[in-house]
Design an enzyme around this catalytic site. Structure first.
Site, PDB file in Angstrom:
ATOM      1  N   SER A  95       0.840  -1.200   0.000  1.00  0.00           N
ATOM      2  CA  SER A  95       0.000   0.000   0.000  1.00  0.00           C
ATOM      3  C   SER A  95       0.871   1.245   0.000  1.00  0.00           C
ATOM      4  O   SER A  95       1.610   1.505   0.950  1.00  0.00           O
ATOM      5  CB  SER A  95      -0.895   0.018   1.235  1.00  0.00           C
ATOM      6  OG  SER A  95      -1.459   1.316   1.354  1.00  0.00           O
TER       7      SER A  95
ATOM      8  N   HIS B 215      -1.104  -1.445  -4.221  1.00  0.00           N
ATOM      9  CA  HIS B 215      -2.379  -1.082  -3.586  1.00  0.00           C
ATOM     10  C   HIS B 215      -2.455   0.435  -3.409  1.00  0.00           C
ATOM     11  O   HIS B 215      -1.553   1.061  -2.850  1.00  0.00           O
ATOM     12  CB  HIS B 215      -2.480  -1.791  -2.232  1.00  0.00           C
ATOM     13  CG  HIS B 215      -3.816  -1.679  -1.586  1.00  0.00           C
ATOM     14  ND1 HIS B 215      -4.896  -2.457  -1.943  1.00  0.00           N
ATOM     15  CD2 HIS B 215      -4.267  -0.871  -0.593  1.00  0.00           C
ATOM     16  CE1 HIS B 215      -5.933  -2.146  -1.192  1.00  0.00           C
ATOM     17  NE2 HIS B 215      -5.579  -1.165  -0.362  1.00  0.00           N
TER      18      HIS B 215
ATOM     19  N   ASP C 298      -4.687   3.451  -1.970  1.00  0.00           N
ATOM     20  CA  ASP C 298      -5.755   3.781  -1.023  1.00  0.00           C
ATOM     21  C   ASP C 298      -6.267   5.194  -1.250  1.00  0.00           C
ATOM     22  O   ASP C 298      -5.577   6.164  -0.968  1.00  0.00           O
ATOM     23  CB  ASP C 298      -5.213   3.680   0.406  1.00  0.00           C
ATOM     24  CG  ASP C 298      -5.108   2.247   0.874  1.00  0.00           C
ATOM     25  OD1 ASP C 298      -6.071   1.488   0.680  1.00  0.00           O
ATOM     26  OD2 ASP C 298      -4.057   1.877   1.440  1.00  0.00           O
TER      27      ASP C 298
ATOM     28  N   MET D  15      -8.891   8.027  -0.216  1.00  0.00           N
ATOM     29  CA  MET D  15      -9.757   8.424   0.914  1.00  0.00           C
ATOM     30  C   MET D  15     -10.246   9.852   0.700  1.00  0.00           C
ATOM     31  O   MET D  15      -9.467  10.721   0.311  1.00  0.00           O
ATOM     32  CB  MET D  15      -8.974   8.377   2.215  1.00  0.00           C
ATOM     33  CG  MET D  15      -8.311   7.039   2.478  1.00  0.00           C
ATOM     34  SD  MET D  15      -7.350   7.118   3.979  1.00  0.00           S
ATOM     35  CE  MET D  15      -6.688   5.464   4.042  1.00  0.00           C
TER      36      MET D  15
ATOM     37  N   HIS E  72      -8.252   0.954  -4.188  1.00  0.00           N
ATOM     38  CA  HIS E  72      -9.207   0.736  -3.100  1.00  0.00           C
ATOM     39  C   HIS E  72      -9.892   2.075  -2.807  1.00  0.00           C
ATOM     40  O   HIS E  72      -9.282   2.970  -2.227  1.00  0.00           O
ATOM     41  CB  HIS E  72      -8.424   0.208  -1.883  1.00  0.00           C
ATOM     42  CG  HIS E  72      -9.243   0.008  -0.651  1.00  0.00           C
ATOM     43  ND1 HIS E  72      -8.666  -0.173   0.596  1.00  0.00           N
ATOM     44  CD2 HIS E  72     -10.586  -0.064  -0.458  1.00  0.00           C
ATOM     45  CE1 HIS E  72      -9.621  -0.336   1.499  1.00  0.00           C
ATOM     46  NE2 HIS E  72     -10.793  -0.263   0.887  1.00  0.00           N
TER      47      HIS E  72
ATOM     48  N   MET F  26     -12.046   4.305  -0.828  1.00  0.00           N
ATOM     49  CA  MET F  26     -12.725   4.549   0.457  1.00  0.00           C
ATOM     50  C   MET F  26     -13.374   5.917   0.348  1.00  0.00           C
ATOM     51  O   MET F  26     -12.963   6.889   0.994  1.00  0.00           O
ATOM     52  CB  MET F  26     -11.702   4.479   1.599  1.00  0.00           C
ATOM     53  CG  MET F  26     -11.246   3.052   1.883  1.00  0.00           C
ATOM     54  SD  MET F  26      -9.749   3.016   2.886  1.00  0.00           S
ATOM     55  CE  MET F  26      -8.520   3.203   1.608  1.00  0.00           C
TER      56      MET F  26
ATOM     57  N   MET G   2     -11.534  -6.064   5.137  1.00  0.00           N
ATOM     58  CA  MET G   2     -10.799  -5.089   5.956  1.00  0.00           C
ATOM     59  C   MET G   2     -10.495  -5.703   7.323  1.00  0.00           C
ATOM     60  O   MET G   2     -11.395  -6.182   8.012  1.00  0.00           O
ATOM     61  CB  MET G   2     -11.604  -3.807   6.158  1.00  0.00           C
ATOM     62  CG  MET G   2     -11.769  -2.938   4.910  1.00  0.00           C
ATOM     63  SD  MET G   2     -10.240  -2.517   4.052  1.00  0.00           S
ATOM     64  CE  MET G   2      -9.334  -1.639   5.331  1.00  0.00           C
TER      65      MET G   2
ATOM     66  N   GLY H 159      -9.229   3.930   6.891  1.00  0.00           N
ATOM     67  CA  GLY H 159      -8.950   5.339   7.144  1.00  0.00           C
ATOM     68  C   GLY H 159      -7.482   5.650   7.428  1.00  0.00           C
ATOM     69  O   GLY H 159      -7.005   6.715   7.072  1.00  0.00           O
ATOM     70  N   PHE H 160      -6.796   4.699   8.038  1.00  0.00           N
ATOM     71  CA  PHE H 160      -5.406   4.976   8.422  1.00  0.00           C
ATOM     72  C   PHE H 160      -4.543   3.729   8.292  1.00  0.00           C
ATOM     73  O   PHE H 160      -5.022   2.618   8.553  1.00  0.00           O
ATOM     74  CB  PHE H 160      -5.335   5.472   9.873  1.00  0.00           C
ATOM     75  CG  PHE H 160      -6.095   6.755  10.080  1.00  0.00           C
ATOM     76  CD1 PHE H 160      -5.477   7.988   9.863  1.00  0.00           C
ATOM     77  CD2 PHE H 160      -7.434   6.721  10.438  1.00  0.00           C
ATOM     78  CE1 PHE H 160      -6.202   9.172  10.012  1.00  0.00           C
ATOM     79  CE2 PHE H 160      -8.160   7.902  10.588  1.00  0.00           C
ATOM     80  CZ  PHE H 160      -7.542   9.128  10.387  1.00  0.00           C
ATOM     81  N   GLY H 161      -3.288   3.936   7.930  1.00  0.00           N
ATOM     82  CA  GLY H 161      -2.314   2.857   7.970  1.00  0.00           C
ATOM     83  C   GLY H 161      -1.817   2.692   9.399  1.00  0.00           C
ATOM     84  O   GLY H 161      -2.141   3.509  10.284  1.00  0.00           O
ATOM     85  N   GLY H 162      -1.055   1.648   9.631  1.00  0.00           N
ATOM     86  CA  GLY H 162      -0.383   1.483  10.920  1.00  0.00           C
ATOM     87  C   GLY H 162      -1.259   1.035  12.082  1.00  0.00           C
ATOM     88  O   GLY H 162      -0.855   1.155  13.232  1.00  0.00           O
TER      89      GLY H 162
ATOM     90  N   ASP I  13      -6.698  -6.584   4.159  1.00  0.00           N
ATOM     91  CA  ASP I  13      -6.099  -5.245   4.201  1.00  0.00           C
ATOM     92  C   ASP I  13      -6.154  -4.644   5.606  1.00  0.00           C
ATOM     93  O   ASP I  13      -7.237  -4.412   6.145  1.00  0.00           O
ATOM     94  CB  ASP I  13      -6.873  -4.351   3.210  1.00  0.00           C
ATOM     95  CG  ASP I  13      -6.297  -2.953   3.070  1.00  0.00           C
ATOM     96  OD1 ASP I  13      -5.231  -2.680   3.633  1.00  0.00           O
ATOM     97  OD2 ASP I  13      -6.929  -2.142   2.365  1.00  0.00           O
TER      98      ASP I  13
ATOM     99  N   GLY J 190      -2.994  -3.792   8.932  1.00  0.00           N
ATOM    100  CA  GLY J 190      -2.229  -4.337  10.051  1.00  0.00           C
ATOM    101  C   GLY J 190      -1.511  -5.639   9.758  1.00  0.00           C
ATOM    102  O   GLY J 190      -1.199  -6.410  10.671  1.00  0.00           O
TER     103      GLY J 190
HETATM  104  C1  DX5 Z   1      -6.565   1.406   5.540  1.00  0.00           C
HETATM  105  C2  DX5 Z   1      -6.026   1.110   4.161  1.00  0.00           C
HETATM  106  C3  DX5 Z   1      -4.908   0.122   4.161  1.00  0.00           C
HETATM  107  C4  DX5 Z   1      -3.658   0.623   4.832  1.00  0.00           C
HETATM  108  C5  DX5 Z   1      -2.809  -0.552   5.202  1.00  0.00           C
HETATM  109  O1  DX5 Z   1      -7.654   2.237   5.421  1.00  0.00           O
HETATM  110  O2  DX5 Z   1      -7.042   0.585   3.339  1.00  0.00           O
HETATM  111  O3  DX5 Z   1      -4.615  -0.320   2.848  1.00  0.00           O
HETATM  112  O4  DX5 Z   1      -2.933   1.494   4.014  1.00  0.00           O
HETATM  113  O5  DX5 Z   1      -1.745  -0.074   5.940  1.00  0.00           O
HETATM  114  P1  DX5 Z   1      -1.036  -0.943   7.067  1.00  0.00           P
HETATM  115  O6  DX5 Z   1      -0.474  -2.147   6.388  1.00  0.00           O
HETATM  116  O7  DX5 Z   1      -0.002  -0.006   7.592  1.00  0.00           O
HETATM  117  O8  DX5 Z   1      -2.088  -1.305   8.070  1.00  0.00           O
HETATM  118 ZN    ZN Z   2      -6.545  -0.380   1.349  1.00  0.00          ZN
END
Ligand code: DX5
Ligand code: ZN
Length: 214
Positions: free
Chosen positions: A6, A31, A33, A35, A64, A66, A135, A140-143, A173, A175
């Site tokens: 991603s 990937h 993302d 948003m 993806h 969102m 999901m 909404g957020f990575g990490g 997708d 974590g």
């Molecule tokens: C979350 C995104 C994910 C995210 C994954 O809303 O759809 O694709 O970027 O990031 P990690 O792998 O850091 O959880």
């Molecule tokens: Zn995603």
């Protein structure tokens, strides 16, 4: 196992250089993302950000969405080079219509469900889909931390696929790391999305190799 890194976790000051070696390292997918600050409480980027990349990279662009009203914007994302468009069940009123519309645009079609949405709510669409994106965090957020409830959903989707001879791929997708990717794989997952785990890894190649071994 396929890996879809991603780019949300990539270095946007030098995006091309940060992603250009992923294919050589064994990742076929990228990937993306998107948003909008409405469907999710965060804003990322639109199609112009990957349009140039698509010309430089020989990868499957896994977009993806969102966003609210993905029907309105879908054609722009296809024009910019999406190979797969995944929309959220929760964001559209008529998913049949959306699936057909995306097929007419000439892309592979995915549907995604948030952690609180169950597999039954997409069951009637399963014969028509190329990808199901489960999901494993609130979008909404990575990490964020992987939610174990995704494993059971993958298992159910895999059982349904076998029982009905469906052809969709199952993607997970949020974590992802080596341990939970292994659980996902065993449950029947085909593609793992990984942002932080790949882009913030000390040894990126080794990290990808580990996932590819699954
Ligand atoms: C979350 C995104 C994910 C995210 C994954 O809303 O759809 O694709 O970027 O990031 P990690 O792998 O850091 O959880
Ligand atoms: Zn995603």
């Amino acid at each position: 196992m396929h890996i879809s890194p991603s780019i949300l976790a990539a270095n946007f000051n030098d995006l091309y250089n940060d992603v250009k070696d992923l294919k050589k390292m064994g990742c076929n997918y990228l990937h993306i993302d998107v948003m909008d600050g409405h469907f999710v409480p965060n804003i990322s980027f639109g199609p112009v950000v990957y349009k140039g990349l698509k010309k430089q990279l020989d990868m499957i662009f896994d977009v993806h969405l969102m966003i609210d009203n993905p029907r309105f914007y879908a054609a722009k994302f296809v024009e910019a080079g999406a190979d797969i468009i995944t929309f959220h069940l929760e964001a559209v009123k008529d998913s049949y219509e959306m699936i057909n519309y995306l097929k007419q645009l000439g892309v592979k079609v995915g549907i995604s469900i948030k952690p609180k949405t169950n597999v039954e709510s997409i069951e009637k669409y399963l014969p028509f889909l190329d990808i199901i994106l489960v999901m494993s965090v609130e979008p909404g957020f990575g990490g964020q931390t992987f939610m174990e409830s995704a494993i059971e959903k993958i298992q159910v989707l895999n059982d349904l696929r076998i029982a009905n001879k469906y052809t969709y791929l199952i993607e997970v997708d949020g974590g992802i790391n080596q341990e939970n990717a292994s659980l996902c794989k065993n449950a029947g997952c085909d593609i793992v999305v990984a942002g932080t785990y790949i882009f913030k890894a000390i040894d990126r190649e080794k990290t990808i190799k580990g996932l590819l071994k699954l």
